[in-house]
Design an enzyme around this catalytic site. Structure first.
Site, PDB file in Angstrom:
ATOM      1  N   HIS A 300      -8.755   3.665  -6.259  1.00 26.66           N
ATOM      2  CA  HIS A 300      -9.113   4.544  -5.148  1.00 26.66           C
ATOM      3  C   HIS A 300      -8.589   5.947  -5.407  1.00 26.66           C
ATOM      4  O   HIS A 300      -7.427   6.109  -5.785  1.00 26.66           O
ATOM      5  CB  HIS A 300      -8.497   4.026  -3.837  1.00 26.66           C
ATOM      6  CG  HIS A 300      -9.153   2.796  -3.304  1.00 26.66           C
ATOM      7  ND1 HIS A 300      -8.445   1.683  -2.906  1.00 26.66           N
ATOM      8  CD2 HIS A 300     -10.463   2.496  -3.088  1.00 26.66           C
ATOM      9  CE1 HIS A 300      -9.287   0.762  -2.467  1.00 26.66           C
ATOM     10  NE2 HIS A 300     -10.506   1.223  -2.573  1.00 26.66           N
ATOM     11  N   TYR A 479      -3.065   4.550  -5.732  1.00 25.97           N
ATOM     12  CA  TYR A 479      -2.189   3.582  -6.400  1.00 25.97           C
ATOM     13  C   TYR A 479      -2.745   2.158  -6.354  1.00 25.97           C
ATOM     14  O   TYR A 479      -2.014   1.205  -6.138  1.00 25.97           O
ATOM     15  CB  TYR A 479      -0.773   3.602  -5.794  1.00 25.97           C
ATOM     16  CG  TYR A 479      -0.233   4.980  -5.535  1.00 25.97           C
ATOM     17  CD1 TYR A 479       0.139   5.815  -6.584  1.00 25.97           C
ATOM     18  CD2 TYR A 479      -0.108   5.478  -4.237  1.00 25.97           C
ATOM     19  CE1 TYR A 479       0.630   7.090  -6.354  1.00 25.97           C
ATOM     20  CE2 TYR A 479       0.380   6.755  -4.004  1.00 25.97           C
ATOM     21  CZ  TYR A 479       0.745   7.553  -5.066  1.00 25.97           C
ATOM     22  OH  TYR A 479       1.230   8.821  -4.831  1.00 25.97           O
ATOM     23  N   HIS A 480      -4.060   2.023  -6.605  1.00 28.90           N
ATOM     24  CA  HIS A 480      -4.699   0.707  -6.516  1.00 28.90           C
ATOM     25  C   HIS A 480      -5.488   0.357  -7.774  1.00 28.90           C
ATOM     26  O   HIS A 480      -6.670   0.017  -7.694  1.00 28.90           O
ATOM     27  CB  HIS A 480      -5.643   0.658  -5.305  1.00 28.90           C
ATOM     28  CG  HIS A 480      -4.976   0.898  -3.998  1.00 28.90           C
ATOM     29  ND1 HIS A 480      -5.651   1.375  -2.878  1.00 28.90           N
ATOM     30  CD2 HIS A 480      -3.692   0.729  -3.602  1.00 28.90           C
ATOM     31  CE1 HIS A 480      -4.815   1.492  -1.875  1.00 28.90           C
ATOM     32  NE2 HIS A 480      -3.618   1.110  -2.279  1.00 28.90           N
ATOM     33  N   PRO A 481      -4.893   0.397  -8.970  1.00 32.57           N
ATOM     34  CA  PRO A 481      -5.660   0.064 -10.171  1.00 32.57           C
ATOM     35  C   PRO A 481      -5.934  -1.437 -10.277  1.00 32.57           C
ATOM     36  O   PRO A 481      -5.029  -2.260 -10.174  1.00 32.57           O
ATOM     37  CB  PRO A 481      -4.740   0.533 -11.304  1.00 32.57           C
ATOM     38  CG  PRO A 481      -3.352   0.397 -10.740  1.00 32.57           C
ATOM     39  CD  PRO A 481      -3.494   0.758  -9.284  1.00 32.57           C
TER      40      PRO A 481
END
Length: 543
Positions: A300, A479-481
């Site tokens: 995101h 911070y959503h890999p």
């Protein structure tokens, strides 16, 4: 090399998924479990105080100091992309937003070839892992380890929600019961004003179990094989940039990787599993070719409309004004309310970005922070000196895909991360819609009462092309890999629907890297649920 240790299970990574896996595997005492974690204990005051996150993400002791890019579609600049380091992993330094995702997002997994991963399949595990007293017991958990609270009315948050209603948008009843659409107070993994990480929820209660051994400062270097079966892990301790105290440990039953979207594919690659061209560049012999390791990454990317404000306390005031900081500290101490019990956010709205959207695919969030974004392309935007807030937005279901691959043979070498933010036209359109939505909400009577002026991008930025250029210069990760070891069919993915690595025995992956798409606006709760499911399957196999 020390090679005389053996356990039933070895878990790599003590983050959102790994803490859940290790705790559940060791729960009934029948199996020995080794949990390897490169970081240390995360029990500082800043880890426990929700607002303390501001001092953790830039601390190399508690966060991997990673960056993605240069990002081509963003004009070539890099994006700061830290990940949690230590017990609890990213759950110990994140924004604590508790989000399961929309039922439609999960059903897309099921319908796309991931049988057993629809909403009705994952919801029982969500109920198992949480304790949310306010929730309907038919849909929400009431006895799980993760403590969940809902934020309460406060000036700016209430004004944001009132403005959403004034703009004609509906309220959401409980956005973790299958439908995320509408405006609402946030739910967070907090308890009595303190953060509840997976370290707090899973590992602290398990600390005295004789069958659970936690090895801190342990960097998993490579997997150990017997033919096509994974039978252990080789890990090292670190002294500066040198590997010391190399140890090989054996797993009698399974190795379960929970190192996250960047480090799980890196461990596979160092072990000779992945794209041959990537491995050959590092001089690593190809043990098993898999073109999907490290590929298909999704994340995101957020952008915002920022406003100078008056009449209500924001984080800027707490940081720059000592009396206000003391008053907010007292408020938290005696009532457990106020901005210190947040990571700067307390409300959100999820809507359909365009008339053609078939589901709520755009998230807008009140952030009580105004950053100085006058220098586009920065890794860190400094806090503005004036009182202010931002209305953050991002596409819930982005389509721009990137990669994460190793750049060296050391377990702590930073990977080559390329998120490819805003490369897809859909992501661009939703981002522009989000900026316009932020302006729309800020113009409503309730929130307008606190707004002095639009600081960024500024009222002179109006066209789609101008808004997109602003987003490209100021966009940041949420911070959503995910996706770098995605789930799916053999030949199309890395793991199967029970999280077993295709082509290998004795190896599962239980972290955000297995997600084929982003099913939710935040990844912490889904990652814990994935850990719960992996432990459940591993225990059933062990029996």
């Amino acid at each position: 090399m020390n090679t005389n240790q053996s356990f039933d299970f070895i878990v790599v990574g003590a983050g959102s998924g790994g803490a859940a896996v290790a705790a559940r595997l060791s729960e009934d005492g029948r199996f020995t479990v080794l949990l390897l974690e490169p970081g240390g204990v995360t029990d500082t005051f800043n880890h426990r105080l929700p607002l303390g996150v501001a001092k953790l993400t830039t601390d190399p002791k508690y966060a991997w100091q990673l960056s993605s890019g240069p990002e081509t579609a963003l004009g070539g600049h890099q994006v700061f992309s830290p990940r949690g380091l230590g017990l609890g992993g990213s759950s110990a330094i994140n924004g604590m937003i508790w989000a399961f995702g929309d039922a439609k997002g999960w059903d897309e997994w099921r319908d796309g070839g991931c049988e057993g991963w629809g909403w009705t399949d994952v919801q029982p595990f969500y109920k198992k892992l949480e304790n949310y007293p306010e929730g309907d017991p038919a849909t929400r958990g009431h006895g799980g380890p993760m403590q969940i609270n809902r934020h309460k009315p406060e000036k700016l948050g209430q004004a944001f929600l009132d403005s959403c209603a004034q703009a004609g948008y509906p309220a959401a009843k409980d956005y973790n019961s299958g439908s995320v659409e509408g405006w609402t107070w946030l739910q967070t993994n907090t308890h009595n004003g303190w953060r509840c990480s997976t370290y707090d929820a899973y590992l602290k209660p398990a600390a005295n179990r004789k069958n659970l051994h936690i090895e801190l400062g342990a960097y998993a270097d490579k997997l150990v094989f017997e033919g096509s079966k994974v039978v252990g892990v080789e890990y090292v301790k670190r002294d500066g940039d040198q590997a010391v105290a190399r140890t090989q440990v054996r797993a009698g039953r399974e190795v379960i990787l929970c190192a996250g979207g960047y480090h799980t594919p890196a461990l596979l690659e160092r072990s000779g599993i992945g794209r041959p061209d990537v491995l050959q560049r590092q001089g690593i012999e190809v043990r098993m070719a898999n073109e999907h390791v490290g590929e298909h990454m999704l994340d995101h990317m957020r952008t915002c409309v920022g406003y100078q404000t008056q009449g209500a306390v924001t984080i800027n005031d707490i940081v720059h004004n000592f009396p206000i900081r003391m008053m907010q500290g007292a408020k938290w101490l005696f009532t457990r309310h106020g901005w210190l019990r947040t990571a700067t956010m307390n409300t959100q709205m999820t809507v359909r970005a365009t008339p053609d959207s078939t589901r709520a695919d755009l998230k807008l969030q009140l952030n009580a922070v105004l950053a100085d974004m006058s220098k586009p392309g920065s890794l860190h935007f400094p806090l503005a000196k004036t009182s202010g807030l931002s209305l953050l937005n991002w596409p819930v279901y982005p389509r721009s895909r990137g990669h994460s691959h190793i750049t060296g043979k050391q377990a702590w070498d930073h990977p080559d991360i390329f998120a490819n933010y805003l490369a897809d036209e859909y992501d661009q359109q939703v981002t522009i819609a989000g900026l316009r939505l932020g302006r729309k909400i800020a113009s409503q009577a309730a929130l307008k009462n606190y707004v002095v002026n639009e600081a960024f991008p500024g009222i002179n930025v109006q066209s789609d092309s101008e808004l997109l250029a602003y987003a490209k210069g100021t966009g940041l990760t949420v911070y959503h890999p995910v996706g770098t070891c995605r789930m799916g069919k053999a030949g199309e993915a890395v793991v199967d629907t029970q999280l077993r690595v295709h082509g290998l025995a004795g190896l599962r992956i239980a972290d955000a890297s297995i997600m084929p798409t982003l099913p939710a606006s935040n990844t912490n709760a889904p990652s814990i649920m994935i850990g719960e499911r992996a432990a459940d399957w591993a225990l059933k196999t062990a029996r």
